[in-house]
Design a protein around this motif. Structure first.
Motif, PDB file in Angstrom:
ATOM      1  N   UNK A   1     -31.925  18.836 -25.454  1.00 22.68           N
ATOM      2  CA  UNK A   1     -30.598  18.220 -25.378  1.00 22.68           C
ATOM      3  C   UNK A   1     -30.471  17.102 -26.410  1.00 22.68           C
ATOM      4  N   UNK A   2     -29.309  16.981 -27.055  1.00 23.49           N
ATOM      5  CA  UNK A   2     -29.124  15.967 -28.104  1.00 23.49           C
ATOM      6  C   UNK A   2     -28.831  14.573 -27.542  1.00 23.49           C
ATOM      7  N   UNK A   3     -29.773  14.005 -26.826  1.00 30.07           N
ATOM      8  CA  UNK A   3     -29.572  12.678 -26.257  1.00 30.07           C
ATOM      9  C   UNK A   3     -29.691  11.631 -27.366  1.00 30.07           C
ATOM     10  N   UNK A   4     -29.046  10.490 -27.211  1.00 33.07           N
ATOM     11  CA  UNK A   4     -29.087   9.458 -28.253  1.00 33.07           C
ATOM     12  C   UNK A   4     -30.426   8.715 -28.273  1.00 33.07           C
ATOM     13  N   UNK A   5     -30.742   8.112 -29.405  1.00 30.10           N
ATOM     14  CA  UNK A   5     -31.978   7.352 -29.538  1.00 30.10           C
ATOM     15  C   UNK A   5     -32.008   6.135 -28.605  1.00 30.10           C
ATOM     16  N   UNK A   6     -30.841   5.610 -28.278  1.00 29.75           N
ATOM     17  CA  UNK A   6     -30.792   4.423 -27.431  1.00 29.75           C
ATOM     18  C   UNK A   6     -30.582   4.770 -25.957  1.00 29.75           C
ATOM     19  N   UNK A   7     -31.067   5.930 -25.522  1.00 36.99           N
ATOM     20  CA  UNK A   7     -30.938   6.332 -24.133  1.00 36.99           C
ATOM     21  C   UNK A   7     -31.506   5.233 -23.231  1.00 36.99           C
ATOM     22  N   UNK A   8     -30.796   4.943 -22.144  1.00 43.06           N
ATOM     23  CA  UNK A   8     -31.151   3.801 -21.303  1.00 43.06           C
ATOM     24  C   UNK A   8     -31.831   4.194 -19.990  1.00 43.06           C
ATOM     25  N   UNK A   9     -31.259   5.153 -19.274  1.00 39.36           N
ATOM     26  CA  UNK A   9     -31.817   5.531 -17.971  1.00 39.36           C
ATOM     27  C   UNK A   9     -32.011   7.040 -17.909  1.00 39.36           C
ATOM     28  N   UNK A  10     -33.209   7.442 -17.475  1.00 39.53           N
ATOM     29  CA  UNK A  10     -33.585   8.855 -17.460  1.00 39.53           C
ATOM     30  C   UNK A  10     -34.178   9.197 -16.103  1.00 39.53           C
TER      31      UNK A  10
ATOM     32  N   UNK B   1     -25.115  11.847 -13.434  1.00 38.30           N
ATOM     33  CA  UNK B   1     -25.088  11.713 -14.886  1.00 38.30           C
ATOM     34  C   UNK B   1     -23.867  10.918 -15.317  1.00 38.30           C
ATOM     35  N   UNK B   2     -24.060  10.019 -16.252  1.00 41.07           N
ATOM     36  CA  UNK B   2     -22.946   9.227 -16.766  1.00 41.07           C
ATOM     37  C   UNK B   2     -22.050  10.082 -17.657  1.00 41.07           C
ATOM     38  N   UNK B   3     -20.756   9.789 -17.730  1.00 40.76           N
ATOM     39  CA  UNK B   3     -19.890  10.515 -18.674  1.00 40.76           C
ATOM     40  C   UNK B   3     -20.453  10.428 -20.094  1.00 40.76           C
ATOM     41  N   UNK B   4     -20.582  11.563 -20.749  1.00 42.25           N
ATOM     42  CA  UNK B   4     -21.197  11.617 -22.066  1.00 42.25           C
ATOM     43  C   UNK B   4     -22.698  11.815 -22.019  1.00 42.25           C
ATOM     44  N   UNK B   5     -23.279  11.759 -20.813  1.00 41.23           N
ATOM     45  CA  UNK B   5     -24.711  11.977 -20.657  1.00 41.23           C
ATOM     46  C   UNK B   5     -25.046  13.458 -20.544  1.00 41.23           C
ATOM     47  N   UNK B   6     -26.331  13.757 -20.554  1.00 41.30           N
ATOM     48  CA  UNK B   6     -26.786  15.138 -20.600  1.00 41.30           C
ATOM     49  C   UNK B   6     -27.718  15.466 -19.443  1.00 41.30           C
ATOM     50  N   UNK B   7     -27.709  16.735 -19.040  1.00 42.73           N
ATOM     51  CA  UNK B   7     -28.682  17.269 -18.090  1.00 42.73           C
ATOM     52  C   UNK B   7     -29.337  18.485 -18.727  1.00 42.73           C
ATOM     53  N   UNK B   8     -30.608  18.692 -18.433  1.00 44.72           N
ATOM     54  CA  UNK B   8     -31.337  19.829 -18.991  1.00 44.72           C
ATOM     55  C   UNK B   8     -32.218  20.459 -17.922  1.00 44.72           C
ATOM     56  N   UNK B   9     -32.260  21.783 -17.935  1.00 39.21           N
ATOM     57  CA  UNK B   9     -33.085  22.549 -17.004  1.00 39.21           C
ATOM     58  C   UNK B   9     -33.956  23.515 -17.784  1.00 39.21           C
ATOM     59  N   UNK B  10     -35.258  23.544 -17.477  1.00 39.75           N
ATOM     60  CA  UNK B  10     -36.198  24.505 -18.050  1.00 39.75           C
ATOM     61  C   UNK B  10     -36.813  25.301 -16.916  1.00 39.75           C
ATOM     62  N   UNK B  11     -36.655  26.629 -16.954  1.00 43.00           N
ATOM     63  CA  UNK B  11     -37.217  27.484 -15.913  1.00 43.00           C
ATOM     64  C   UNK B  11     -37.838  28.728 -16.535  1.00 43.00           C
TER      65      UNK B  11
END
Length: 361
Positions: free
Chosen positions: A117-126, A210-220
């Motif tokens: 996922x193209x998350x930003x470099x300044x991601x704050x909470x994961x 998830x915050x607006x503009x944030x991303x979710x990713x699933x690997x299965x």
């Protein structure tokens, strides 16, 4: 050295559309110089590196836990019955070693990255759902020291010595999530197959936090062992033992071990409301048979994962499908281990990454 994406990841900024008709990943070419009488792994006692408490330079973070009453099945421990989930994987040291190796081959599979996922470099909470040994959370926190990372799992099997920006919590992701709405920039979920009965609800919860503009990713992964060259006969233990146990346990447990065939991830992302959804499919070999050197190395790690704890991946399912006291398990287990070492078998499993963005307000 921490794995870190070299760019925003394999996903772009997002086209706003899904990929409904994905081509099957290309067949993996078999190395021409394989001696079919050899085995890939000669020594079952090879040392297996584990992420459990190895980083003495990290700042200690204590984990408080009240759920330590593990179930014992066939000498293996499983998560506490205080949870509602009937998860089929043990939580003991042997299985944790396999989980760490799994982390390694999955990062290799996607180009030595932790995520797509193209998350930003300044991601704050994961948020890392189903963190297992905590290795993904720990490596991510080292690569992004300004981010706060929370890893959750059914059992407190994570190390005590971790970076200061990581914490672990006991939580069952099949129950209502306790975090507030719009509280994470990135929600990461990996290898939850066999533990999720309602994928739509799982992604609704992920969408909510998830915050607006944030991303979710699933690997299965689809755990069926397949081949593209008919090298796996119908009487192979891959078919009669492994594939059979996973297929026949699905209706008994009320979960799917074939999330790709059932397309549960993409459908759940769409129904939850995510946009810019991307789907990336991979094949990972079992053993070092591929001609491609990188895939061969990945296959060696996959083989190591399974040989290290094929019992842990099948014991609960055997008792579920065959019955509690049905004889023959040890014999079938021995056949499976022998088959895993054979270079005549060009088996692989499939893996799918799906990610999406929560729309901006």
């Amino acid at each position: 050295m921490a794995y870190k994406p070299t760019t925003a990841g394999a996903g772009g900024s997002g086209s706003g559309s899904t990929q409904p008709n994905l081509p099957e990943p290309a067949a993996i070419m078999v190395a021409s110089d394989i001696d079919e009488e050899e085995v890939y792994i000669q020594d079952d006692d090879d040392d297996v590196d584990s992420a459990l408490g190895d980083d003495a330079s990290s700042v200690i973070h204590s984990i408080t836990s009240s759920i330590l009453e593990y179930r014992t099945i066939g000498g293996r421990t499983f998560h506490s019955e205080k949870h509602n989930s009937s998860y089929f994987i043990p939580n003991d040291e042997q299985q944790l070693q396999s989980q760490d190796i799994t982390h390694h081959y999955l990062t290799m599979l996607i180009g030595d990255k932790l995520f797509l996922a193209p998350i930003p470099e300044n991601v704050q909470r994961v948020l890392d759902i189903g963190t297992g040994t905590g290795i993904w959370s720990i490596v991510f926190s080292e690569a992004y020291p300004n981010a706060e990372v929370i890893g959750t799992d059914l059992s407190p099997t994570q190390p005590l010595w971790v970076p200061p920006n990581v914490k672990f919590e006991l939580d069952d992701c099949t129950q209502p999530w306790t975090w507030s709405e719009n509280s994470f920039d990135f929600v990461h979920m990996r290898y939850l197959f066999g533990g999720i009965a309602d994928w739509d609800e799982l992604l609704r919860q992920a969408y909510r936090v998830t915050r607006p503009g944030g991303w979710a990713q699933s690997c299965e992964a689809d755990v069926d062992i397949r081949s593209d060259d008919d090298s796996i006969p119908a009487d192979s233990p891959f078919v009669t033992f492994w594939n059979r146990l996973y297929r026949e346990s699905q209706p008994k447990l009320g979960v799917s071990f074939q999330p790709i065939d059932d397309d549960v991830q993409r459908k759940a992302f769409e129904r939850a409301g995510f946009e810019c959804i991307e789907v990336h499919d991979y094949k990972f070999p079992i053993g070092g048979w591929p001609a491609d050197k990188r895939l061969a190395e990945i296959g060696m790690y996959v083989q190591m994962t399974m040989l290290n704890d094929v019992e842990g991946y099948t014991l609960f399912l055997w008792k579920t499908v065959m019955g509690e006291n049905t004889p023959g398990y040890e014999e079938e287990l021995a056949k499976m281990k022998k088959e895993l070492k054979s270079k005549k078998r060009h088996g692989y499993m499939r893996c799918r990454y799906v990610f999406g963005r929560k729309p901006y307000l």
